[in-house]
Design an enzyme around this catalytic site. Structure first.
Site, short mmCIF file in Angstrom:
data_model
loop_
_atom_site.label_atom_id
_atom_site.label_comp_id
_atom_site.label_asym_id
_atom_site.label_seq_id
_atom_site.Cartn_x
_atom_site.Cartn_y
_atom_site.Cartn_z
N LYS A 16 0.46 -36.90 4.46
CA LYS A 16 0.24 -38.26 3.95
C LYS A 16 1.36 -38.72 3.03
CE LYS A 16 -3.78 -37.48 2.11
NZ LYS A 16 -3.86 -36.04 2.37
N ARG A 91 -11.53 -41.33 -2.21
CA ARG A 91 -11.90 -40.02 -1.65
C ARG A 91 -13.40 -39.85 -1.53
NH1 ARG A 91 -7.79 -35.33 -3.70
NH2 ARG A 91 -5.89 -36.35 -2.97
N ARG A 130 4.79 -25.38 0.66
CA ARG A 130 5.12 -26.41 -0.33
C ARG A 130 4.94 -25.87 -1.75
NH1 ARG A 130 1.66 -31.89 -0.56
NH2 ARG A 130 0.23 -30.62 -1.76
N ARG A 136 4.11 -25.29 -7.25
CA ARG A 136 2.79 -25.85 -7.58
C ARG A 136 1.79 -24.72 -7.79
NH1 ARG A 136 1.47 -31.22 -4.01
NH2 ARG A 136 3.43 -32.31 -4.35
N ARG A 147 -10.18 -26.95 -1.43
CA ARG A 147 -9.88 -28.38 -1.34
C ARG A 147 -10.16 -28.92 0.06
NH1 ARG A 147 -4.04 -28.36 -3.43
NH2 ARG A 147 -3.89 -30.28 -2.26
#
Length: 195
Positions: A16, A91, A130, A136, A147
């Site tokens: 996204k 969401r 990522r 992260r 998630r």
């Protein structure tokens, strides 16, 4: 085309953010990512950032009240008045209702909802890569899979809501970035939304 109001929906890691940046440029509208807003606050250790950091570390979503206020404020900035692309919001059904309220107060509505689909295992692999590249700490495999299940539970029902309004275009998010972009632009053109 000015005045285009788009929403991107898809599981974490479906691409996204990448597509949002390209589509914002293609349609000359700002990409508004709640995740980016939250990460900037975390990085700068603002009071909001510290609150968000502890929520994200648990793999949970930021509360609606906090997210709604940030989005409403952002939608009233000058560059978003004539159109925008939302990534990461809404969401939940409550957030859908809140977004409807915000837009209808200004006599506006969404033009389309782009649903980017992707295989769960491919997405988990993307997010782990990522996390490694970007450092992260919140993207461990356990948190990522949590998630994904939270997405299925809370966000997937939004697709039904927007489908009932005939706003959803579904696009396969796997493949080269340019291919996915071309699929999205073609699907939006089929709905009468031109770049």
């Amino acid at each position: 085309m000015t005045g285009t109001r788009l929403l991107l929906i898809g599981p974490p890691g479906a691409g996204k953010g990448t597509q949002a940046a390209i589509l914002a440029d293609t349609y000359s509208i700002p990409a508004i990512s709640t995740g980016d807003i939250f990460r900037a606050n975390v990085k700068n250790e603002t009071p909001l950032g510290l609150e968000v950091k502890s929520i994200l570390a648990r793999g949970e979503y930021v509360p609606d009240s906090l997210t709604n206020a940030i989005v409403e404020d952002r939608l009233h900035e000058a560059d978003a008045v004539s159109g925008f692309l939302l990534d990461g919001y809404p969401r939940t059904i409550d957030q859908v209702n809140e977004l409807d309220r915000m837009l209808s107060a200004d006599g506006k509505a969404l033009d389309a909802v782009v649903l980017i689909t992707a295989d769960t295992d491919v997405v988990v692999g993307r997010l782990l890569k990522r996390a490694e590249i970007e450092g992260r700490a919140d993207d461990t495999e356990e948190v990522i899979r949590h998630r994904m299940s939270v997405y299925e539970e809370q966000t997937a029902p939004l697709i039904d809501t927007y489908s009932a309004r005939d706003l959803v275009v579904t696009v396969d998010g796997l493949g080269a970035v340019e291919e996915v972009t071309a699929r999205i632009v073609a699907a939006l053109a089929d709905k009468g939304i031109q770049a």
